[in-house]
Design an enzyme around this catalytic site. Structure first.
Site, PDB file in Angstrom:
ATOM      1  N   LYS A  33      35.741  35.318  22.126  1.00 20.70           N
ATOM      2  CA  LYS A  33      34.614  34.658  21.456  1.00 20.70           C
ATOM      3  C   LYS A  33      34.294  33.330  22.157  1.00 20.70           C
ATOM      4  CE  LYS A  33      37.862  32.578  18.147  1.00 20.70           C
ATOM      5  NZ  LYS A  33      38.479  32.714  16.815  1.00 20.70           N
ATOM      6  N   ARG A 128      38.672  31.942   4.021  1.00 15.48           N
ATOM      7  CA  ARG A 128      37.629  31.725   5.021  1.00 15.48           C
ATOM      8  C   ARG A 128      36.774  32.984   5.154  1.00 15.48           C
ATOM      9  NH1 ARG A 128      38.764  30.283  11.362  1.00 15.48           N
ATOM     10  NH2 ARG A 128      39.448  32.460  11.317  1.00 15.48           N
ATOM     11  N   TYR A 242      29.572   0.219  29.917  1.00 17.59           N
ATOM     12  CA  TYR A 242      28.794  -0.178  28.742  1.00 17.59           C
ATOM     13  C   TYR A 242      29.612  -1.106  27.849  1.00 17.59           C
ATOM     14  CZ  TYR A 242      25.077   3.281  29.427  1.00 17.59           C
ATOM     15  OH  TYR A 242      24.014   3.994  29.893  1.00 17.59           O
ATOM     16  N   MET A 290      27.668   9.289  29.409  1.00 16.80           N
ATOM     17  CA  MET A 290      27.249  10.693  29.314  1.00 16.80           C
ATOM     18  C   MET A 290      27.622  11.505  30.558  1.00 16.80           C
ATOM     19  SD  MET A 290      23.445  12.251  28.653  1.00 16.80           S
ATOM     20  CE  MET A 290      23.192  11.309  27.149  1.00 16.80           C
TER      21      MET A 290
HETATM   22  C1  LIG Z   1      39.876  32.910  16.947  1.00 17.06           C
HETATM   23  C2  LIG Z   1      40.586  33.989  16.211  1.00 17.06           C
HETATM   24  C3  LIG Z   1      41.708  34.612  16.788  1.00 17.06           C
HETATM   25  C4  LIG Z   1      42.397  34.086  18.024  1.00 17.06           C
HETATM   26  O1  LIG Z   1      43.237  33.026  17.630  1.00 17.06           O
HETATM   27  P1  LIG Z   1      44.145  32.205  18.668  1.00 17.06           P
HETATM   28  O2  LIG Z   1      44.816  31.201  17.815  1.00 17.06           O
HETATM   29  O3  LIG Z   1      43.193  31.600  19.642  1.00 17.06           O
HETATM   30  O4  LIG Z   1      45.066  33.162  19.303  1.00 17.06           O
HETATM   31  C5  LIG Z   1      42.229  35.720  16.131  1.00 17.06           C
HETATM   32  N1  LIG Z   1      41.712  36.164  14.968  1.00 17.06           N
HETATM   33  C6  LIG Z   1      40.660  35.548  14.372  1.00 17.06           C
HETATM   34  C7  LIG Z   1      40.148  36.083  13.088  1.00 17.06           C
HETATM   35  C8  LIG Z   1      40.071  34.444  14.973  1.00 17.06           C
HETATM   36  O5  LIG Z   1      39.044  33.829  14.369  1.00 17.06           O
END
Ligand SMILES: *Cc1c(COP(=O)(O)O)cnc(C)c1O
Length: 347
Positions: A33, A128, A242, A290
């Site tokens: 992701k 969640r 800055y 930046m």
């Molecule tokens: C992001 C995520 C993972 C991966 O978790 P890591 O801690 O990066 O290994 C696995 N399962 C779900 C549901 C996630 O949101």
């Protein structure tokens, strides 16, 4: 080249995936992701698929559709956000597996894509995503008639091995899924490290693949070098950056580097950032701006061409600690402007 150079070692990603697979002793997928935590979902997923990874996880259907174009047919791509309104064409067109989170999503799935594979997320206390115990009890019969391909839940405290939440969630997950006979997944990186009770049929590591904690034995994946644009000498009493936030106490030599908070070098690190030239630390001075960081290179024997922000002397987690955050955020904040190159035999 004026931009910072971000090198992603795909052999290290593959080695981490193999190491986590060996620890888990069950199938390991890969979480890619957010563009593989900012490192490039295309090259990362291709390298892992070549190494034998068959299962990939993304956050949203749009990411899954892009990943399908990279991977072609074959690998399974599962979507954590499940089946959102309007997702059906993407899910169907790209052959994605939504992990439905609620009765609403389940009904949407059954109505819009009857017979299309899907999985189910169960909430075991993180509050969640996923169906809670009571909802699952009411829905399980209908859901299971549709032959889900996966039952999964997510651990809230897996990076703290002694946290009582871990066995609590494990118990609840077992209670909600034992005896059903559908493939199960509970562990991400932290869960794999908790041991065999937590791994079930399929693991979902993300951060461990990319060299981050809690996988302490991970191969480092990322190096980030920042080119020096200009070097100047200052007399004691002169100031830099800055707000005149830094003042020279000795005759000093400063290097101005091409990268700043727009590239993910958090401004909050301003008084807490060190860059490296080989084994010599070069503290950043003044405020991070930046596009630029100023570093004190007085102690170097020569003018450097570049300094290293992430590398052998500074991991993503050490950098994160200085900003009060975690390696995950450091990686995903690395900006699009940095020139990414993917190296290694797996590239
Ligand atoms: C992001 C995520 C993972 C991966 O978790 P890591 O801690 O990066 O290994 C696995 N399962 C779900 C549901 C996630 O949101």
């Amino acid at each position: 080249m004026g931009t910072g150079r971000l090198r992603v070692d795909l052999d290290a990603v593959v080695a981490n995936w193999r190491a986590l697979s060996a620890l888990a002793r069950v199938e390991c997928g890969a979480v890619v992701k957010a563009d593989a935590y900012g490192l490039g979902a295309g090259p990362v997923a291709r390298a892992l698929a070549t190494a034998g990874c068959r299962t990939f996880f993304v956050a949203v259907a749009e990411e899954g559709a892009a990943l399908r174009r990279v991977l072609g047919e074959g690998p399974e791509i599962l979507v954590f956000s499940g089946h959102m309104a309007g997702d059906a064409p993407l899910l169907e067109g790209a052959g994605l597996v939504p992990l439905v989170n609620s009765l609403d999503q389940l009904m949407r799935q059954i109505e819009a894509l009857p017979g299309h594979p899907f999985g189910i997320q169960i909430d075991t206390g993180m509050n969640r995503l996923g169906m809670e115990l009571s909802e699952w009890a009411a829905v399980a019969e209908i859901a299971l008639e549709q032959n889900p391909v996966l039952l999964m839940s997510h651990l809230a405290c897996a990076d703290e091995p002694d946290h009582p939440m871990n066995p609590y969630q494990l118990d609840l997950f077992r209670q909600m899924t034992d005896g059903i006979g559908v493939r199960r997944s509970l562990a991400a990186t932290g869960g794999i490290l908790l041991g065999p009770d937590y791994v079930f049929d399929l693991c979902r590591p993300g951060i461990g693949l990319y060299g981050g904690l809690p996988f302490e034995h991970a191969h480092p994946v990322v190096t980030l070098d920042l080119p020096v644009i200009q070097v100047r000498d200052l007399a004691p009493g002169e100031v830099a950056g800055y707000g005149n936030a830094w003042q020279a106490e000795r005759p000093s030599r400063l290097a101005t580097l091409s990268a700043g908070y727009a590239d993910g070098i958090f401004r909050a690190l301003s008084h807490n950032l060190v860059l490296w030239h080989g084994d010599t630390p070069c503290p950043a001075v003044g405020r991070i701006s930046m596009d630029l960081v100023i570093a004190d290179v007085t102690d170097l024997p020569e003018e450097p061409d570049s300094l290293t922000l992430i590398g052998p002397r500074q991991t993503i987690d050490q950098l994160a600690a200085g900003a009060g955050t975690i390696g995950y955020e450091v990686l995903t904040a690395l900006g699009a402007r940095l020139a990414r190159s993917h190296v290694g035999a797996s590239a």
